[in-house]
Design a protein around this motif. Structure first.
Motif, PDB file in Angstrom:
ATOM      1  N   ILE A 153       0.836  -1.198   0.000  1.00  0.00           N
ATOM      2  CA  ILE A 153       0.000   0.000   0.000  1.00  0.00           C
ATOM      3  C   ILE A 153       0.875   1.255   0.000  1.00  0.00           C
ATOM      4  O   ILE A 153       0.577   2.243  -0.681  1.00  0.00           O
ATOM      5  CB  ILE A 153      -0.946  -0.013   1.213  1.00  0.00           C
ATOM      6  CG1 ILE A 153      -1.832  -1.264   1.168  1.00  0.00           C
ATOM      7  CG2 ILE A 153      -1.810   1.245   1.256  1.00  0.00           C
ATOM      8  CD1 ILE A 153      -2.696  -1.452   2.403  1.00  0.00           C
ATOM      9  N   ALA A 154       1.965   1.222   0.742  1.00  0.00           N
ATOM     10  CA  ALA A 154       2.852   2.385   0.833  1.00  0.00           C
ATOM     11  C   ALA A 154       3.436   2.744  -0.524  1.00  0.00           C
ATOM     12  O   ALA A 154       3.459   3.911  -0.920  1.00  0.00           O
ATOM     13  CB  ALA A 154       3.963   2.118   1.837  1.00  0.00           C
ATOM     14  N   LEU A 155       3.917   1.740  -1.268  1.00  0.00           N
ATOM     15  CA  LEU A 155       4.559   2.009  -2.551  1.00  0.00           C
ATOM     16  C   LEU A 155       3.565   2.515  -3.588  1.00  0.00           C
ATOM     17  O   LEU A 155       3.885   3.396  -4.388  1.00  0.00           O
ATOM     18  CB  LEU A 155       5.249   0.745  -3.071  1.00  0.00           C
ATOM     19  CG  LEU A 155       6.499   0.307  -2.301  1.00  0.00           C
ATOM     20  CD1 LEU A 155       6.971  -1.052  -2.781  1.00  0.00           C
ATOM     21  CD2 LEU A 155       7.614   1.328  -2.447  1.00  0.00           C
ATOM     22  N   LEU A 156       2.345   1.975  -3.583  1.00  0.00           N
ATOM     23  CA  LEU A 156       1.340   2.399  -4.560  1.00  0.00           C
ATOM     24  C   LEU A 156       0.836   3.813  -4.310  1.00  0.00           C
ATOM     25  O   LEU A 156       0.356   4.478  -5.226  1.00  0.00           O
ATOM     26  CB  LEU A 156       0.146   1.440  -4.542  1.00  0.00           C
ATOM     27  CG  LEU A 156       0.216   0.225  -5.461  1.00  0.00           C
ATOM     28  CD1 LEU A 156      -1.013  -0.643  -5.280  1.00  0.00           C
ATOM     29  CD2 LEU A 156       0.371   0.637  -6.911  1.00  0.00           C
ATOM     30  N   ASN A 157       0.955   4.277  -3.055  1.00  0.00           N
ATOM     31  CA  ASN A 157       0.373   5.566  -2.702  1.00  0.00           C
ATOM     32  C   ASN A 157       1.400   6.604  -2.260  1.00  0.00           C
ATOM     33  O   ASN A 157       1.034   7.647  -1.710  1.00  0.00           O
ATOM     34  CB  ASN A 157      -0.666   5.362  -1.590  1.00  0.00           C
ATOM     35  CG  ASN A 157      -1.854   4.544  -2.058  1.00  0.00           C
ATOM     36  OD1 ASN A 157      -2.768   5.061  -2.691  1.00  0.00           O
ATOM     37  ND2 ASN A 157      -1.848   3.246  -1.757  1.00  0.00           N
ATOM     38  N   ASP A 158       2.692   6.323  -2.498  1.00  0.00           N
ATOM     39  CA  ASP A 158       3.765   7.269  -2.176  1.00  0.00           C
ATOM     40  C   ASP A 158       3.718   7.715  -0.714  1.00  0.00           C
ATOM     41  O   ASP A 158       3.939   8.894  -0.402  1.00  0.00           O
ATOM     42  CB  ASP A 158       3.699   8.507  -3.089  1.00  0.00           C
ATOM     43  CG  ASP A 158       4.059   8.184  -4.525  1.00  0.00           C
ATOM     44  OD1 ASP A 158       4.778   7.192  -4.745  1.00  0.00           O
ATOM     45  OD2 ASP A 158       3.608   8.911  -5.428  1.00  0.00           O
ATOM     46  N   LEU A 159       3.441   6.762   0.183  1.00  0.00           N
ATOM     47  CA  LEU A 159       3.434   7.087   1.609  1.00  0.00           C
ATOM     48  C   LEU A 159       4.874   7.090   2.118  1.00  0.00           C
ATOM     49  O   LEU A 159       5.692   6.255   1.734  1.00  0.00           O
ATOM     50  CB  LEU A 159       2.588   6.078   2.386  1.00  0.00           C
ATOM     51  CG  LEU A 159       1.123   5.975   1.946  1.00  0.00           C
ATOM     52  CD1 LEU A 159       0.372   4.948   2.799  1.00  0.00           C
ATOM     53  CD2 LEU A 159       0.427   7.322   2.029  1.00  0.00           C
ATOM     54  N   THR A 160       5.185   8.006   3.000  1.00  0.00           N
ATOM     55  CA  THR A 160       6.565   8.181   3.452  1.00  0.00           C
ATOM     56  C   THR A 160       6.837   7.607   4.831  1.00  0.00           C
ATOM     57  O   THR A 160       7.983   7.481   5.235  1.00  0.00           O
ATOM     58  CB  THR A 160       6.928   9.676   3.475  1.00  0.00           C
ATOM     59  OG1 THR A 160       6.015  10.370   4.338  1.00  0.00           O
ATOM     60  CG2 THR A 160       6.818  10.273   2.071  1.00  0.00           C
TER      61      THR A 160
END
Length: 341
Positions: A133-140
């Motif tokens: 989910i982090a990689l798909l949504n550019d979460l830092t």
């Protein structure tokens, strides 16, 4: 006789006319059936439509993805999403080829099915590792406040590696996995990814993502030796280099890559003057060959604190900082945690 031929010609023309009418009617019916089928296919807002798009072009139009309004089993879209997730795990376990689907979800305070509004709790509710989910949504960060954000949720585990990463964790994962020869590319929301069903974030990447406060231990340096097997400049033998060497002038300030507690500040025949810092998530950082140590064992220090100075003590051929990152006691490649190197 001429009359008979005339009648036969009329009958023949009449038959041709009948055949033409029948062909037109049949064609009209086929067109109508095709049109109806097209309406069914292209008006669909289910994940099957997304999968159909991917199977042909791997182009995902986010505006056509189904929207989950609540992470509750009573929600039709979420129930279908969870069924797809279970099937994806089965496909991966069996080694079958499949195409992942995607859903949208806006995190809202009204959704009581998600009492803790961060990435870890969301991923747990969806049965998907949070790296995906982090990689798909550019979460830092794993602690980023998601309230009000509309997220893309994959219905399958596996890393979607950004080919043009916008975050540090994306940069780290791309360094490790990106391979243009492997294909399996997706364009999602205008961004290009490579999908790796069997891959997950490594312990090193997880440590970085769970704590994004890591910084470079030196302001300026030159990488002179990487992580892994090498010929020792001291003994001339092959050995495992458990860190990286950063050359800098003697006396250059050495900074703590993140806050923590000084576990060791001592001297070793190999490391010379060295410092080990304990951090959260069972992570340690090591600083060796120092000309001076400016902290003591047991001292609590903050990220960016000056803890020592570059030197050439111990088994060293010149002024440099030997820098290590350890996760659960195992040495990791610091370059995967420090994209600037």
């Amino acid at each position: 006789m001429e009359f008979w031929h005339l009648e036969q010609k009329k009958k023949k023309n009449y038959n041709h006319l009948l055949i033409l009418i029948l062909l037109l009617l049949t064609s009209f019916g086929s067109v109508r059936i095709l049109a109806q089928s097209s309406l069914v296919d292209f008006s669909s807002t289910t994940a099957e439509y997304a999968n159909l798009s991917q199977s042909h072009q791997n182009m995902i139009d986010v505006s056509l993805l189904p929207m989950i309004t609540s992470l509750s089993s009573r929600n039709k879209e979420f129930a279908q999403y969870m069924a797809n997730v279970e099937k994806s795990y089965q496909n991966i376990s069996a080694g079958r080829n499949f195409q992942p689907g995607f859903y949208l979800y806006t995190v809202t305070a009204d959704d009581t099915s998600l009492p803790v509004r961060n990435l870890v709790s969301l991923a747990a509710r969806c049965s998907i590792p949070y790296g995906e989910i982090a990689l798909l949504n550019d979460l830092t960060s794993a602690e980023e406040d998601l309230t009000g954000k509309t997220l893309i949720l994959p219905d399958a585990p596996g890393l979607f590696v950004p080919l043009n990463p916008a975050t540090s964790i994306g940069t780290l994962v791309k360094k490790r996995l990106s391979n243009p020869d492997l294909g399996n590319e997706f364009t999602i929301n205008g961004k290009n990814y490579q999908y790796f069903p069997q891959e997950r974030l490594t312990p090193t990447e997880l440590a970085f993502f769970l704590d994004t406060n890591l910084r470079m231990p030196l302001d300026n340096s030159v990488l002179t030796s990487g992580f892994g097997n090498r010929v020792s400049p001291i003994t001339g033998l092959n050995h495992q280099h458990k860190g990286i060497d950063l050359a800098a002038p003697e006396g250059t300030k050495v900074y703590a890559c993140k806050g923590g507690k000084v576990a060791i500040a001592s001297y070793d025949m190999t490391y010379g003057n060295y410092i080990i810092l304990d951090h959260e998530n069972k992570t340690q950082s090591v600083y060796a060959h120092l000309s001076a140590m400016l902290v003591k064992t047991g001292e609590e220090i903050s990220r960016g604190a000056v803890i020592g100075k570059v030197g050439s003590t111990g088994a060293s051929t010149g002024p440099h900082l030997h820098f290590e990152i350890r996760v659960n006691g195992a040495a990791q490649d610091p370059r995967r945690l420090l994209p600037a190197i």
